[in-house]
Scaffold this motif. Sequence first.
Motif, mmCIF file in Angstrom:
data_model
loop_
_atom_site.group_PDB
_atom_site.id
_atom_site.type_symbol
_atom_site.label_atom_id
_atom_site.label_comp_id
_atom_site.label_asym_id
_atom_site.label_seq_id
_atom_site.Cartn_x
_atom_site.Cartn_y
_atom_site.Cartn_z
ATOM 1 N N UNK A 87 1.337 -1.234 0.186
ATOM 2 C CA UNK A 87 -0.155 0.307 -0.120
ATOM 3 C C UNK A 87 1.043 1.153 -0.322
ATOM 4 N N UNK A 88 2.423 1.282 0.895
ATOM 5 C CA UNK A 88 2.777 2.102 0.721
ATOM 6 C C UNK A 88 4.895 1.780 0.354
ATOM 7 N N UNK A 89 4.516 1.204 -0.949
ATOM 8 C CA UNK A 89 6.043 1.146 -1.092
ATOM 9 C C UNK A 89 7.065 1.842 -0.695
ATOM 10 N N UNK A 90 6.598 3.289 -1.517
ATOM 11 C CA UNK A 90 7.848 4.337 -1.435
ATOM 12 C C UNK A 90 8.461 5.228 0.671
ATOM 13 N N UNK A 91 7.398 3.685 1.087
ATOM 14 C CA UNK A 91 7.245 4.245 3.021
ATOM 15 C C UNK A 91 9.363 3.302 2.929
ATOM 16 N N UNK A 92 9.249 2.962 4.528
ATOM 17 C CA UNK A 92 10.258 2.361 5.143
ATOM 18 C C UNK A 92 10.026 0.768 4.732
ATOM 19 N N UNK A 93 11.595 0.080 4.619
ATOM 20 C CA UNK A 93 11.541 -0.993 3.910
ATOM 21 C C UNK A 93 12.598 -2.007 4.980
ATOM 22 N N UNK A 94 12.226 -3.169 5.240
ATOM 23 C CA UNK A 94 12.774 -4.473 5.801
ATOM 24 C C UNK A 94 13.615 -5.031 4.957
ATOM 25 N N UNK A 95 15.039 -4.739 5.892
ATOM 26 C CA UNK A 95 16.147 -6.218 4.799
ATOM 27 C C UNK A 95 16.771 -6.662 5.814
ATOM 28 N N UNK A 96 16.772 -8.226 5.863
ATOM 29 C CA UNK A 96 16.823 -9.144 6.077
ATOM 30 C C UNK A 96 17.655 -10.291 5.411
ATOM 31 N N UNK A 97 18.501 -11.082 6.665
ATOM 32 C CA UNK A 97 19.404 -12.216 5.514
ATOM 33 C C UNK A 97 18.550 -13.242 4.999
ATOM 34 N N UNK A 98 18.711 -13.980 4.063
ATOM 35 C CA UNK A 98 17.882 -14.807 3.755
ATOM 36 C C UNK A 98 17.553 -15.981 4.307
ATOM 37 N N UNK A 99 18.572 -16.166 5.168
ATOM 38 C CA UNK A 99 19.147 -17.212 6.253
ATOM 39 C C UNK A 99 17.332 -16.749 7.421
ATOM 40 N N UNK A 100 17.193 -15.662 7.847
ATOM 41 C CA UNK A 100 16.441 -14.717 8.256
ATOM 42 C C UNK A 100 14.785 -14.660 7.867
ATOM 43 N N UNK A 101 15.057 -14.843 6.548
ATOM 44 C CA UNK A 101 13.859 -15.001 5.968
ATOM 45 C C UNK A 101 13.201 -16.595 5.657
ATOM 46 N N UNK A 102 13.978 -17.512 5.430
ATOM 47 C CA UNK A 102 13.771 -18.810 5.712
ATOM 48 C C UNK A 102 13.377 -19.340 7.062
ATOM 49 N N UNK A 103 14.106 -18.486 8.217
ATOM 50 C CA UNK A 103 13.742 -19.167 9.469
ATOM 51 C C UNK A 103 11.952 -18.485 9.433
ATOM 52 N N UNK A 104 11.850 -17.854 9.130
ATOM 53 C CA UNK A 104 10.514 -16.899 9.320
ATOM 54 C C UNK A 104 9.202 -18.284 7.608
ATOM 55 N N UNK A 105 9.835 -17.523 7.154
ATOM 56 C CA UNK A 105 8.086 -18.734 6.476
ATOM 57 C C UNK A 105 8.221 -20.328 6.804
ATOM 58 N N UNK A 106 9.083 -20.748 8.279
ATOM 59 C CA UNK A 106 8.912 -21.814 8.617
ATOM 60 C C UNK A 106 8.242 -21.809 9.189
ATOM 61 N N UNK A 107 7.331 -20.342 9.750
ATOM 62 C CA UNK A 107 6.706 -20.409 11.110
ATOM 63 C C UNK A 107 5.219 -19.978 10.957
ATOM 64 N N UNK A 108 5.690 -19.982 9.523
ATOM 65 C CA UNK A 108 3.758 -19.790 8.943
ATOM 66 C C UNK A 108 2.406 -20.601 9.181
ATOM 67 N N UNK A 109 1.654 -20.982 9.434
ATOM 68 C CA UNK A 109 0.547 -22.297 8.876
ATOM 69 C C UNK A 109 0.691 -22.489 7.715
ATOM 70 N N UNK A 110 0.520 -23.634 7.115
ATOM 71 C CA UNK A 110 0.102 -24.007 6.074
ATOM 72 C C UNK A 110 -1.179 -24.152 5.442
#
Length: 61
Positions: free
Chosen positions: A38-61
């Motif tokens: 909704x607001x693509x020109x505002x602040x963005x997060x930048x994380x490591x690929x390993x942190x992203x992978x850990x985040x994805x494993x916590x999502x419900x399926x």
Amino acid sequence: MSTPELQWFKSSYSSSNEPGDCVEVATTPTAVHIRDSKTPRTAQLKITPSAWARFLTTLPT
């Protein structure tokens, strides 16, 4: 040296009926960039690929 433009994408689970209600992600070899669609020109997060992978494993399926 110029920085290439990030290629943003939305999840395939994003509903086209509600186009502004999701996050967008852009990946590079060293980082995953995350922003609010909704607001693509505002602040963005930048994380490591390993942190992203850990985040994805916590999502419900």
